[in-house]
Design a protein around this motif. Structure first.
Motif: not given
Length: 293
Positions: A21-22, A46-48, A68-70, A101-103
């Protein structure tokens, strides 16, 4: 330090099953900040991370430093913000993530007293969300560059701690000792204080305390006490405390009073707020349950 939730407290990343669930990998400093009232944690997506993620109010000035990312967020009035930003105590309005976005980012929590010491009078004006570059000026880009160049989370925490130390030395903006004492009293009593009693103990009038506290810390002493009380109560709810008991032991008049505060700060009920992902990681990122005020 590692936990089987897939959250990490060092630079090491652990694979974790989706069932944990993280939403993020989390890094925590191995050393406490040299400055009182400053806590930090590192987050990697984690992309989720879901859109419309609700951020829960907290009794601190919060800095989100994205290197890093957004991240894009929207406040309660529909104003969008992208990148790094600062949030006043209680977030001012409801705040939701719009797009992630992946950050990787550092989240910093500053007690109102620490925020005044590090940010000066600007901290008292943070009643909502503000882009970090608008708050810090050119220092924002320089800080982002230094964090991005650091190779590990512990190095990033050290960079930020040194940066805070330099800012504190240059700020030269002390608060009234009476205001600092009042905040500490509110925090240590978990919000279960009356403004009139604080003023009496200080030998100040209620009006004077209200004015000095608000001008230096950015919120009224009553609002501060309400927010601190809510913060402790909502974490007790997440830990499984029955609402009636949480209300009785948290300084609320009754369970309905607790219900109204939770609804006012989050738009949720005591029964539904416990499922919020932003609260679920607090024991790892910030030491809940049982964190001091």
């Amino acid at each position: 330090m590692t936990r089987n939730t897939g959250v990490v407290g060092t630079d090491e990343r652990l694979p974790a099953p989706p069932a944990d669930g993280m939403l993020w990998d989390i890094a925590t400093p191995t050393l406490s900040s040299r400055l009182p009232g400053v806590t930090m944690a590192g987050f990697t997506d984690r992309g989720i991370t879901p859109p419309a993620l609700r951020l829960i109010p907290h009794p601190a000035v919060t800095l989100i430093v994205v290197f890093d990312g957004s991240i894009a967020v929207e406040d309660g009035d529909g104003r969008p913000y992208r990148g790094s930003f600062a949030i006043g105590p209680g977030y001012g309005d409801a705040l939701r993530a719009l797009q992630v976005d992946a950050f990787s980012c550092l989240q910093v929590r500053l007690s109102p007293v620490a925020a005044h010491a590090l940010l000066g009078g600007s901290a008292a004006e943070l009643d909502t969300v503000i882009p970090l570059d608008a708050l810090l000026g050119p220092d924002s880009d320089r800080l982002n560059d230094r964090l991005a160049a650091a190779g590990t989370w512990q190095q990033r925490f050290a960079v930020l701690d040194r940066w805070f130390s330099d800012r504190r030395a240059a700020a030269g903006s002390p608060i009234d000792p009476e205001v600092g004492w009042s905040w500490q009293r509110i925090a240590s009593r978990r919000g279960a204080v009356r403004v009139e009693q604080l003023a009496t103990e200080l030998g100040w009038s209620r009006k004077r305390l209200w004015s000095r506290f608000g001008s230096q810390l950015g919120l009224s002493p009553k609002r501060a006490a309400k927010l601190v009380r809510f913060d402790h109560a909502v974490h007790r709810l997440v830990a499984g405390g029955p609402p009636a008991l949480v209300a009785a032991e948290g300084g609320y008049a009754d369970q309905s009073h607790l219900h109204r505060d939770v609804a006012a700060f989050t738009g949720l009920t005591p029964g539904t707020v416990t499922a919020e992902p932003f609260l679920a990681v607090d024991d790892v990122a910030w030491g809940w349950p049982g964190r001091g005020g």
